[in-house]
Design a protein around this motif. Structure first.
Motif, short mmCIF file in Angstrom:
data_model
loop_
_atom_site.label_atom_id
_atom_site.label_comp_id
_atom_site.label_asym_id
_atom_site.label_seq_id
_atom_site.Cartn_x
_atom_site.Cartn_y
_atom_site.Cartn_z
N THR A 116 -2.99 0.39 -4.13
CA THR A 116 -2.87 -0.99 -3.61
C THR A 116 -2.17 -1.68 -4.78
N VAL A 158 0.86 -1.20 0.00
CA VAL A 158 -0.06 0.03 -0.05
C VAL A 158 0.71 1.30 0.05
N ASN A 188 -8.21 1.49 3.98
CA ASN A 188 -7.15 0.26 3.75
C ASN A 188 -6.81 -0.37 5.09
N GLU A 196 -9.26 -3.69 1.34
CA GLU A 196 -9.71 -2.27 1.35
C GLU A 196 -10.94 -2.30 0.88
#
Lengths: 140, 140, 140, 140
Positions: free
Chosen positions: A133, A110, C85, D81
């Motif tokens: 991501t 991330v 996230n 996420e």
């Protein structure tokens, strides 16, 4: 420069769309990448501001390059998803992006990207922020 | 064609970055827009797939054009944020995008964009999906 | 305490779901809010970790409270969208959230929330990060 | 019921936070899950609407359960996420969620969740939409 930083530089520079847009690599370190575009009319949307797609491209590609600095030989990254907030109408000489890995991982990384415009007086203003991501895969 | 559909067509076509990328408007209706790019090498990332930035640009711009079909004269839209999931590595002759307004609003519009590649055999495969939030503003 | 900080405190504390979850307001300043949950079994998902929904609720509500500190009397905020996230499986004594306004605005505010677990040894570990877009509306 | 549907049902029902919120499993099929909450005052935010955190929790957990229907024995999913757009202020008797897997995968699954309120007259109105990315892991 370590093997992985060299690989990150290669990934940044070899992508045809990134060359076509005029993106330049400015700085590279473990978990970090900075890039820049000298803005031209062709980068604009209908009202004369930098197109969200240009900002998204720089945010994504710089994030991917930052992620590559922290993977192992024989691995590659692919963007799984990203989200970008456009904070201000963007106008200036340069578009800059600084990407920092927030969480490296064996299968997912991330990364956060901050995109700035540099105005004629040299001042830098944050125009968008993205969270990216990336899937870490074995290259075959 | 209604005034607002004409305005949407103008917004789609006048943006310099969209011309530069080679995006074409394919279809337009109230709350809907379809667009296409004939893919070239310059649209690729480092592994030969369509760059996420190209997909994001098409998803964002087609969504914005769909939103314009439902606003009033004297209003304009600006992307506030978007999120895109890249579902498959994208390779083909064409990149297509179909955008549908999920929720029109006086101050915010939410639009979904589906991005496809068209392969050599004519088959279309979904490669990414985006949700785009646009601010509706008074043009001054 | 200014009128707007008092209003932010009221907004944080009056929401029934926030009381039900056991969220506490820890700190409040212009553009900033910090909150905490003393973790119990009821906050867990199926594998014994803090449920993503608990983290999302704290990230959203703390972000909204931070946004309220920067609006004017007679205005209110409603979450338009958020993205979170989940960076690590979350386990600990407390769940903490720190929210900072990234971009205040007349019609939209963008806020970032960082969510931490505090372990038994007092160490705080970042477990999730959210970006929250809030609509600023006239209360009627 | 197949082994994997039974496992999905177990995952939905065993999570303490889901029980605490009063979420019920309504329907389950390959790649699909539907769930419901009978709304109470405790689910509200400060203005009497369903809290975004309740909607996010239902969207996330129902998406995860849909993903479980398509994984193999010995695998589990964890939310990496998600992003949710709150489309309308939510008020009604029930909160419902329908989740459909958009792209199953060996390491990542992408699921879409639509959240509705059911009003007193039985009408269902879409109030939020989420996209959820889940990591598929080997359980150990």
């Amino acid at each position: 420069m370590s093997t992985q930083l060299l690989e990150a530089r290669r990934v940044f520079e070899v992508a045809p769309f990134i060359r076509d847009l005029g993106c330049q690599l400015i700085a590279l370190d473990d978990g970090f990448c900075e890039s820049r575009i000298a803005l031209e009319t062709r980068h604009q949307q209908q009202d004369g501001f930098v197109h969200a797609g240009v900002q998204a491209t720089l945010a994504d590609h710089t994030a991917g390059t930052a992620a590559v600095t922290l993977i192992s030989e024989g691995e590659l990254v692919l963007t799984a998803e990203f989200k970008i907030n456009l904070l201000r109408a963007a106008k200036g000489r340069y578009l800059l992006c600084r990407s920092q890995v927030l969480k490296p991982g064996r299968s997912l990384s991330v990364v956060e990207s901050e995109v700035f415009v540099e105005r004629d007086d040299g001042q830098q203003v944050l125009v968008s922020k993205a969270t990216v991501t990336l899937a870490v895969l074995q290259s075959t």
